[in-house]
Enzyme design. Structure first.
Site, PDB file in Angstrom:
ATOM      1  CG  HIS A   1      11.069   1.052  -7.364  1.00 47.29           C
ATOM      2  ND1 HIS A   1      10.671  -0.191  -7.105  1.00 47.29           N
ATOM      3  CD2 HIS A   1      10.909   2.175  -6.288  1.00 47.29           C
ATOM      4  CE1 HIS A   1       9.364  -0.187  -6.812  1.00 47.29           C
ATOM      5  NE2 HIS A   1       9.491   1.177  -5.826  1.00 47.29           N
TER       6      HIS A   1
ATOM      7  CG  HIS B   1       5.762   4.444  -4.776  1.00 43.13           C
ATOM      8  ND1 HIS B   1       6.415   4.431  -6.496  1.00 43.13           N
ATOM      9  CD2 HIS B   1       6.789   3.774  -3.995  1.00 43.13           C
ATOM     10  CE1 HIS B   1       7.049   3.360  -6.013  1.00 43.13           C
ATOM     11  NE2 HIS B   1       7.342   3.056  -5.191  1.00 43.13           N
TER      12      HIS B   1
ATOM     13  CD  GLU C   1       9.049   4.603   3.785  1.00 45.41           C
ATOM     14  OE1 GLU C   1       8.203   4.592   4.324  1.00 45.41           O
ATOM     15  OE2 GLU C   1       9.768   3.922   4.747  1.00 45.41           O
ATOM     16  CG  ASP C   2      12.850   5.480   0.303  1.00 46.89           C
ATOM     17  OD1 ASP C   2      12.684   4.548   1.462  1.00 46.89           O
ATOM     18  OD2 ASP C   2      12.673   4.779  -0.567  1.00 46.89           O
TER      19      ASP C   2
ATOM     20  CG  ASP D   1       5.796  -0.332  -4.317  1.00 49.09           C
ATOM     21  OD1 ASP D   1       7.145   0.306  -4.643  1.00 49.09           O
ATOM     22  OD2 ASP D   1       5.771  -0.184  -2.979  1.00 49.09           O
TER      23      ASP D   1
ATOM     24  CG  ASP E   1      -6.257 -25.847 -16.674  1.00 49.52           C
ATOM     25  OD1 ASP E   1      -5.824 -26.742 -16.135  1.00 49.52           O
ATOM     26  OD2 ASP E   1      -7.177 -25.242 -15.673  1.00 49.52           O
TER      27      ASP E   1
HETATM   28 MN    MN Z   1       8.531   1.557  -4.132  1.00 47.96          MN
END
Ligand code: MN
Length: 733
Positions: free
Chosen positions: A47, A71, A75-76, A153, A272
């Site tokens: 990811h 990123h 957090e993880d 993300d 269109d």
């Molecule tokens: Mn992420």
């Protein structure tokens, strides 16, 4: 994707990229996420690489891509911001931290269903969330790259949404449609916006999505064949003019078709569906190509748009025309390769992959526009929840394009009215606007403008804004300007009124107005009330927060009390002894006088003031007359009242002035007096007047009532406050 191929992808557009840094970040994030799996079963790190890839597709700078790789580490994983900073520098650490913070906030879009019962807790919860979100958005406006990483993300998360539970899925999809897609739109990143919209729509309304996809598929072959035919014809026409061009068909994304259907256009009438795009080398070729098409085919003059001469706010440039071919309409977009890149990548197309900031003037203007919207909304809205609401509104809105009489083009949000346009031209034009001529005919100020309208604002020199305009404006900027005007006007009115009150009060006190107004004592009084200057004092009086009588009483020179009392005085004193106060430690320091300036009554918090030779005077604590000399203050308290000798004796009462601010409606005064009577409280005198200060139809009621003490006063005031239409009850003395 391996680190080699990621670096190769970046080197195509940025040969000077810091490959060593990229490689280190890649390996670091890979190690940090080691063993973690996504719901799909894939390693979590995949990811992170995908996110970095999307950022590389947008040709962003090395630091942004590094932050994209890492990123999710804060957090993880157990990694701290400090560690990131030591290893990769503050710049990258800041970006990762920014993305992490946005991620921690979940805008509460999913739970806002119509049927859900909203509890108080919900409301408080939402308020805090909205507040957090507001701060975050403003913070991201400082470094655009944070939001770009977040968009990448989110895009990859949307692509892999299938693996989550359906409830979570719905929440994320809704949030994407309401928050992230509009932001991508505002930044002009069509490439990401259209994918986010389609993916979110697919998850939220799978049935609708499938239906449109099938409709599109049904006549796909037919449409493609037809498209090929027109493409060939256009190529020939352009070749004859010596123009080298790429011509190809394009399809609308499903969500935009859904939006058209929602607005009432049946699927078969969406013009269109078949669209063609012509890419040429330079701007001049765009216009030559347009001329060539118009020579060969008939076209709709009212559907012709020149976004090259007048770019959209998000930087979009292109020529649009709709040609008629064998009874069919075909929408054609003509643009240069550079314009095409901007149309697809928006602000990212203006990125300096070396410095990580927008480089061109156009890029800076898109960024400035994004910031401006955030600031406008922030200034207008009082509650953070509303902030999120208007943010969604502003970012979501379509735009309309209208012309001034000179032919200058202006962009406004869809739904904007004549007033919005007037304020857009100039603040003063807005303030004095009385209407407009739209396409030559008279239109009221609330008229909603449509694409292509030519608007000539009519003004009158003495015209003024009206509060009712607030419900007819769409732009935050116009709303701010109207509110600001009213704030200024309210101040000026209150100032005027305050001066009048003081002048009237001085007149009845036989004081010389000029001397008093110039006396430094007046400024002292203002300072003691925590006001900056006399102007502020007058405004406060004019607004009814401070009583002119009170202020003038403070100004009066102290008249010495007669040395000796007459027998009659003594007699009266004995009959009605007045409230009794004693010093905290029971020391007798002689006479205690209850002061008129603040009029303490039994039950009030009181404080003694040791005068120079005249015993102790008793004030309400906080009375501004005694704030100066804290060293002379003494603790005092009310004495317990001895039980009445004979039961039927009337209790002692004390007059108190109160100010009731309420709506100016029939029966209001009656209701107030009735409410007071219920407490068996006498109204000594009163004056009721419609207020000229507050324009929201507020009246004020000055009452003097007789109460037995602070406790009763409090219940009476509470009782009045319960009445419908009463805004405020203030004790004046
Ligand atoms: Mn992420």
């Amino acid at each position: 994707m391996s680190v080699k191929s990621l670096i190769n992808q970046i080197q195509v557009y940025n040969p000077d990229s810091e490959t060593e840094l990229l490689e280190r970040c890649y390996r670091f994030a890979q190690q940090a996420h080691k063993g973690q799996k996504r719901k799909s079963g894939e390693p979590y790190f995949s990811h992170c690489v995908k996110t970095a890839e999307i950022l590389a597709e947008l040709r962003l700078d090395t630091h942004t891509i590094c932050a994209g790789l890492m990123h999710d580490v804060l957090e993880d994983t157990g990694i701290t911001r400090q560690e990131l900073q030591v290893r990769f520098g503050a710049n990258i650490a800041n970006l990762v931290e920014g993305v992490t913070k946005i991620g921690q906030y979940r805008p509460n879009v999913a739970s806002a269903t119509a049927t859900a019962v909203i509890t108080v807790e919900d409301r408080i919860h939402r308020k805090t969330q909205a507040e957090t979100y507001r701060k975050l958005l403003l913070a991201t406006a400082e470094d655009m790259r944070v939001i770009l990483i977040k968009l990448a993300d989110r895009l990859h998360n949307m692509e892999t949404l299938n693996f989550l539970t359906s409830e979570k899925c719905q929440r994320i999809a809704k949030e994407t449609l309401e928050i992230y897609a509009p932001i991508a739109h505002r930044l002009g990143i069509w490439r990401i916006m259209s994918r986010l919209e389609d993916l979110a729509f697919k998850h939220m309304h799978p049935g609708e999505y499938r239906k449109i996809a099938e409709l599109l598929n049904q006549k796909l072959a037919e449409r493609e064949a037809y498209c090929d035919k027109v493409v060939k014809q256009i190529r020939q026409v352009l070749e004859k003019r010596g123009i080298y061009a790429d011509v190809h068909g394009r399809t609308k994304h499903i969500y935009s078709i859904h939006q058209k259907i929602q607005k009432g256009t049946p699927f078969n009438e969406i013009r269109d569906l078949i669209g063609l795009r012509i890419l040429v080398k330079n701007e001049a070729d765009c216009y030559i190509a347009l001329g060539a098409l118009h020579q060969r085919w008939n076209y709709h003059p009212d559907r012709l748009r020149d976004w090259i001469g007048n770019p959209k706010k998000n930087g979009y440039q292109s020529l649009h025309t709709t040609i008629l071919d064998e009874g069919k309409t075909v929408e054609v977009q003509i643009r240069t390769y550079q314009m095409h890149k901007v149309a697809e990548d928006g602000i990212a197309a203006h990125w300096s992959y070396k410095e990580g900031v927008p480089t061109s003037a156009q890029g800076r203007s898109i960024f400035a526009n994004y910031k401006q919207i955030l600031e406008d909304i922030q200034e207008t809205q009082d509650s953070p929840h509303q902030f999120v609401e208007s943010m969604k509104l502003e970012f979501f809105q379509d735009e309309v394009y209208v012309f001034s009489p000179k032919g200058d083009l202006f962009t406004l949000p869809a739904g904007a009215t004549v007033i919005d346009f007037a304020y857009k031209i100039h603040t003063d034009i807005g303030h004095t606007c009385v209407g407009a001529e739209v396409n030559g005919s008279i239109a009221p100020i609330r008229r909603v403008l449509e694409n292509g309208d030519q608007v000539n604002i009519r003004t009158q020199p003495n015209a003024k804004p009206s509060r009712s305009w607030l419900s007819h404006v769409k732009t935050a900027a116009a709303r701010n300007k109207i509110r600001h005007w009213y704030r200024e006007k309210d101040r000026a009115d209150a100032l005027e009124l305050g001066k009048k009150f003081i002048a009237a009060e001085l007149r009845v006190s036989y004081l010389n107005a000029r001397d008093c107004l110039n006396s430094p004592k007046l400024l002292d009084i203002a300072k003691q009330l925590n006001l900056k200057n006399l102007e502020e004092l007058f405004i406060r009086i004019g607004n009814g927060y401070e009583s002119a009588t009170h202020v003038v009483n403070l100004l009066k020179p102290e008249v010495p009390e007669p040395e000796t009392k007459t027998a009659a005085d003594v007699e009266t004193k004995r009959k009605s002894p007045g409230p009794a106060v004693q010093l905290e430690n029971d020391i007798d320091l002689g006479m205690m006088r209850i002061m008129k300036c603040c009029n303490p009554i039994p039950g009030d918090q009181v404080v003694g003031y040791l005068t120079r030779g005249r015993g102790v005077s008793v004030h309400r604590s906080g009375c501004i007359r005694i704030l100066d000399e804290p060293e002379r203050l003494l603790a005092v308290k009310w004495t317990e009242k001895p039980p009445s000798v004979n039961g039927d004796q009337q209790p002692d009462v004390y007059p108190v002035k109160i100010l009731v601010e309420c709506s100016d409606r029939p029966g209001m005064l009656g209701e107030i007096t009735t409410a007071i009577a219920q407490y068996k409280v006498n109204i000594r005198c009163g004056s009721f007047q419609p207020s000229t200060v507050h324009l929201d139809a507020t009246a004020s009621d000055n009452l003097t009532i007789d109460v037995t003490g602070a406790e009763q006063l409090d219940s009476v005031m509470q009782g009045i406050l319960q009445l419908k239409g009463v805004q405020r009850v203030t004790r004046i003395s």
